[in-house]
Design an enzyme around this catalytic site. Structure first.
Site, PDB file in Angstrom:
ATOM      1  N   SER A 564      89.456 -28.324 -55.219  1.00 32.71           N
ATOM      2  CA  SER A 564      89.892 -29.717 -55.278  1.00 32.71           C
ATOM      3  C   SER A 564      90.418 -30.011 -56.682  1.00 32.71           C
ATOM      4  O   SER A 564      91.369 -29.376 -57.131  1.00 32.71           O
ATOM      5  CB  SER A 564      88.740 -30.637 -54.877  1.00 32.71           C
ATOM      6  OG  SER A 564      89.199 -31.929 -54.605  1.00 32.71           O
ATOM      7  N   ASP A 651      93.249 -31.990 -44.193  1.00 27.43           N
ATOM      8  CA  ASP A 651      92.647 -32.514 -45.423  1.00 27.43           C
ATOM      9  C   ASP A 651      93.358 -33.806 -45.819  1.00 27.43           C
ATOM     10  O   ASP A 651      94.578 -33.831 -45.972  1.00 27.43           O
ATOM     11  CB  ASP A 651      92.784 -31.477 -46.539  1.00 27.43           C
ATOM     12  CG  ASP A 651      91.968 -31.807 -47.775  1.00 27.43           C
ATOM     13  OD1 ASP A 651      91.585 -32.978 -47.948  1.00 27.43           O
ATOM     14  OD2 ASP A 651      91.731 -30.894 -48.581  1.00 27.43           O
ATOM     15  N   HIS A 683      88.844 -31.514 -45.810  1.00 28.39           N
ATOM     16  CA  HIS A 683      88.653 -31.184 -47.218  1.00 28.39           C
ATOM     17  C   HIS A 683      87.472 -30.240 -47.430  1.00 28.39           C
ATOM     18  O   HIS A 683      87.490 -29.406 -48.332  1.00 28.39           O
ATOM     19  CB  HIS A 683      88.448 -32.470 -48.020  1.00 28.39           C
ATOM     20  CG  HIS A 683      88.561 -32.297 -49.497  1.00 28.39           C
ATOM     21  ND1 HIS A 683      89.720 -31.868 -50.106  1.00 28.39           N
ATOM     22  CD2 HIS A 683      87.660 -32.479 -50.494  1.00 28.39           C
ATOM     23  CE1 HIS A 683      89.537 -31.816 -51.425  1.00 28.39           C
ATOM     24  NE2 HIS A 683      88.296 -32.165 -51.678  1.00 28.39           N
TER      25      HIS A 683
END
Length: 712
Positions: A564, A651, A683
């Site tokens: 991320s 995501d 995600h």
């Protein structure tokens, strides 16, 4: 289906890398024109985009086909070390003990409860895996609910105080939008209440007649809080609060005292909290402190000597936060300082109970927990022996318990559940995660070392290794370096069963606690965001250099990983110092940051301006972000390390298009880059424990191959 294969395992392997078409596209901001020939990949519903992602999966399958045996061995190691049929330690709420089951061969957990033996029963029953529990009631079998779906995630789960009703919110796509349903636990019947498109975290009102939930706007921002009266049409639900400012997230929940509904609004740097009496949800919300730019605060309710008080953690003139107490009916009135601001001790959270509060804070890079005395403001800190650990209270729903539940683990100590008995301040061991196969914590060692950054700042590194390979740093070893460094998020030294497959092959695992995280207090975060963001990247490079120079590893034995915002870190260091790493694993990586943050129509963009800056309206921010955004700065004429980027089609936090474009650009300059895209996930990646194990086995097999220990 029990053990699902990943997209790369299902794909027909291909030996040549997909060639992404270059389609003319440009953007102009602040007089700067940028050519972006891979922006066409953003069209998620376009058949050509899907075909390209499937071709990438097929290519990755071909390039990693030789690792199939290793993947299977690692999967078998994870599975073999895990007690698959197991139970969590029961937590008391009302007249029941609540706990979860895992069952061998099943992807998902089962939520259960059993009645208390007596009203004064506070000792959790000792449950034996695989054996029946007297009076057990299965509340929710996620395996049943997930039948016929490729993805399943539970975003809300709550039982009414009287134990009669249960709500649960389910996402079957990975886009973090949940449908809430309600079940009568006395009859087992599902009621007609069905609320689609909600965010996570719904809960019952204390009287059990209503459900409080939030919905999201087109940018996936929770912006509206609702009240649904059980048994009434969803169309009649009552809007309790709406937040129009796109920078603010909204959430709601009841205090443990059940006196107030707390409506919390927050950007990255500013908070505002409103209260509604829990026994009069139709009342107008009342603000605690009106929002002021840069002032953050959190609130809990306590009753001290018969008076209602609010305990407030805030950062007004208190960088690492201060704890104050105000009268609940006059929150803007006189503040009594309970814990004064102390530089270097970052106050994180306070939870109020009838007779005391728990408090969590960070000091010297580690999480600390303690009990706060309402009368004196003194804190009784719980002490732990290990040099590195993670600890926190959790699962304590009761208002006046005689003991508190807490979790503890470290790099070498498996997840451990304690009850802290208040009468004699004794920690009672309830359960330690069983690790099968003869695991001994004494076979492993953990330590903290420090690297010196370019500006002289000391950066902490946490390390763990297996003793039988010798002490870390005595001779160069394969090393796996992890980093994050954003949002004041701290990477704790937690136990991992999957990590043992690395350590047992001689790999040293390390975490670089770079600036932008929260490990060393609020200033640590401030020094790694906005116009100081490059510190995050250079800190990681300096940590890598320290590990090489100090003899822990070599440039050819070092793999970096981040996910991320940590994926942005990976992309940035690949451009800054490609020569330092043999490989880089980037999970759902935020690597096209400038494109995303320039577009306020994309999910979460406006909220992110407080973290990264606003390049849309500020040319200086634009220039600064453009100087480090990984996709913008892929370099010609350098040799990149091997790169694996992992993403998910659904995501909503970091769109799949970012790593897809990045990999295409890297290939232009000759980089050996692979893309793996989960086609039904979000995600957090795939759902289900076996799927997650296979996913991690895939990543670790690639990582070990890069490190040259794949056949160990």
């Amino acid at each position: 289906m029990t053990h699902d294969a990943s997209p790369t395992e299902n794909a027909r392997p291909q030996t040549s890398a997909p060639t992404a078409p270059r389609v003319p596209h440009s953007r102009e901001f602040h007089g700067n024109v940028v050519d972006d020939p891979y922006e066409w990949m953003r069209a998620k519903d376009d058949a050509g985009v899907i075909a390209h992602l499937e071709a990438e999966n097929a290519y990755t399958a071909g390039r990693t086909a030789h690792l199939a045996g290793l993947r299977e061995r690692i999967f078998g190691e994870i599975k073999g070390r895990t007690l698959e049929t197991d139970l969590s330690v029961p937590s008391r709420r009302g007249g029941w003990w609540y706990y979860g089951r895992t069952i061998e061969g099943k992807q998902y957990g089962v939520q259960c409860r059993a009645p208390l033996a007596a009203p004064d029963d506070w000792t959790p029953p000792e449950l034996t895996p695989g054996e029946p529990v007297p009076g057990e009631q299965v509340l929710l079998d996620a395996n049943v609910e997930a039948e016929g779906t490729e993805f399943f995630s539970l975003g809300s789960f709550d039982v009414s105080d009287d134990g009669r009703l249960m709500l649960f919110g389910v996402d079957v796509a990975g886009d973090e939008r949940y449908t809430i349903r309600v079940r009568d636990l006395e009859t087992g019947d599902e009621l007609g209440d069905e609320i689609p498109g909600t965010s996570s975290g719904a809960e019952f009102s204390p009287d059990g007649t209503s459900i409080i939930y939030s919905t999201v706007d087109d940018a996936w921002r929770p912006d509206t809080l609702w009240r649904h009266v059980v048994g009434t049409p969803v169309a009649d639900d009552i809007k309790l609060f709406h937040e129009p400012d796109e920078r603010y997230w909204l959430g709601g929940g009841f205090t443990r005292s059940e006196k107030f509904l707390v409506i919390g609004l927050g950007s990255s740097i500013t908070s505002e909290i409103w209260l509604v009496p829990a026994d009069d949800l139709a009342a107008e919300p009342r603000v605690v402190w009106p929002r002021r730019e840069g002032i953050e605060y959190s609130v809990d309710h306590a009753i001290v000597d018969g008076e209602d008080y609010l305990y407030i953690l805030h950062n007004e003139d208190a960088l690492d936060f201060e704890l104050v107490r105000v009268i609940a009916t006059d929150p803007a009135g006189e503040r009594t300082v309970v814990r004064a601001h102390t530089p270097g001790i970052r106050l994180l959270d306070i939870d109020c109970f009838r007779d005391f509060a728990t408090i969590e804070y960070r000091r010297e890079g580690l999480a600390r927990i303690g009990l706060l005395d309402y009368a004196t403001g003194g804190v009784d800190e719980l002490a732990f022996d290990e040099p590195l650990y993670a600890a926190g209270f959790g699962g304590n729903r009761e208002w006046a318990p005689p003991m508190l539940r807490l979790g503890y683990d470290s790099f070498v100590t498996p997840n451990t559940v304690y009850d802290y008995r208040l009468s004699d301040r004794e920690l009672l061991l309830r359960k330690r995660q069983p690790v099968l196969g003869g695991y001994q914590a004494s076979d492993y060692e953990q330590a903290r070392v420090w690297a010196t950054a370019q500006d002289g700042t000391q950066i902490p590194l946490s390390l763990v290794w297996k003793r039988s390979f010798g002490d870390a740093g005595v001779a160069p070893r394969p090393l796996h370096l992890y980093g994050y460094g954003s949002y004041e998020h701290s990477i704790e030294p937690r136990f991992s069963v999957a990590r043992l497959s690395e350590l047992d092959r001689g790999v040293v695992f390390a975490v670089a606690h770079v600036r932008g995280g929260g490990e060393m207090g609020r200033q640590w975060y401030e020094d790694g965001k906005l116009s100081s963001k490059r510190n995050t990247f250079t800190d990681f490079v300096d940590c890598a250099l320290h590990l090489i120079d100090a003899g822990y590893t070599t440039r050819h034995q070092l793999v970096a990983e981040g996910g991320s915002a940590g994926g942005l870190l990976m992309g940035a260091v690949a451009n800054l110092a490609p020569e330092l790493f043999a490989g880089i694993l980037a999970d759902v990586p935020f690597v096209d940051a400038l494109t995303t943050i320039l577009d306020p129509s994309l999910p979460l963009t406006v909220i992110e301006w407080d973290e990264w800056g606003d390049p849309l309206h500020d040319p200086d921010v634009y220039a600064y972000m453009k100087s480090y955004s990984p996709y913008e700065n892929v370099r010609e004429g350098v040799t990149y390390p091997r790169i694996l980027a992992v993403t998910s089609l659904n995501d909503t936090r970091v769109l799949y298009v970012e790593p897809a474009k990045w990999v295409a650009r890297l290939r232009e300059v000759g980089a050996d880059a692979l893309l793996k895209c989960e086609m039904v996930a979000g995600h957090g990646g795939v759902s289900g424990q076996y799927n997650a194990w296979r996913e991690r086995a895939f990543e670790l097999a690639w990582l070990l191959d890069v490190l040259g220990v794949a056949d160990a």
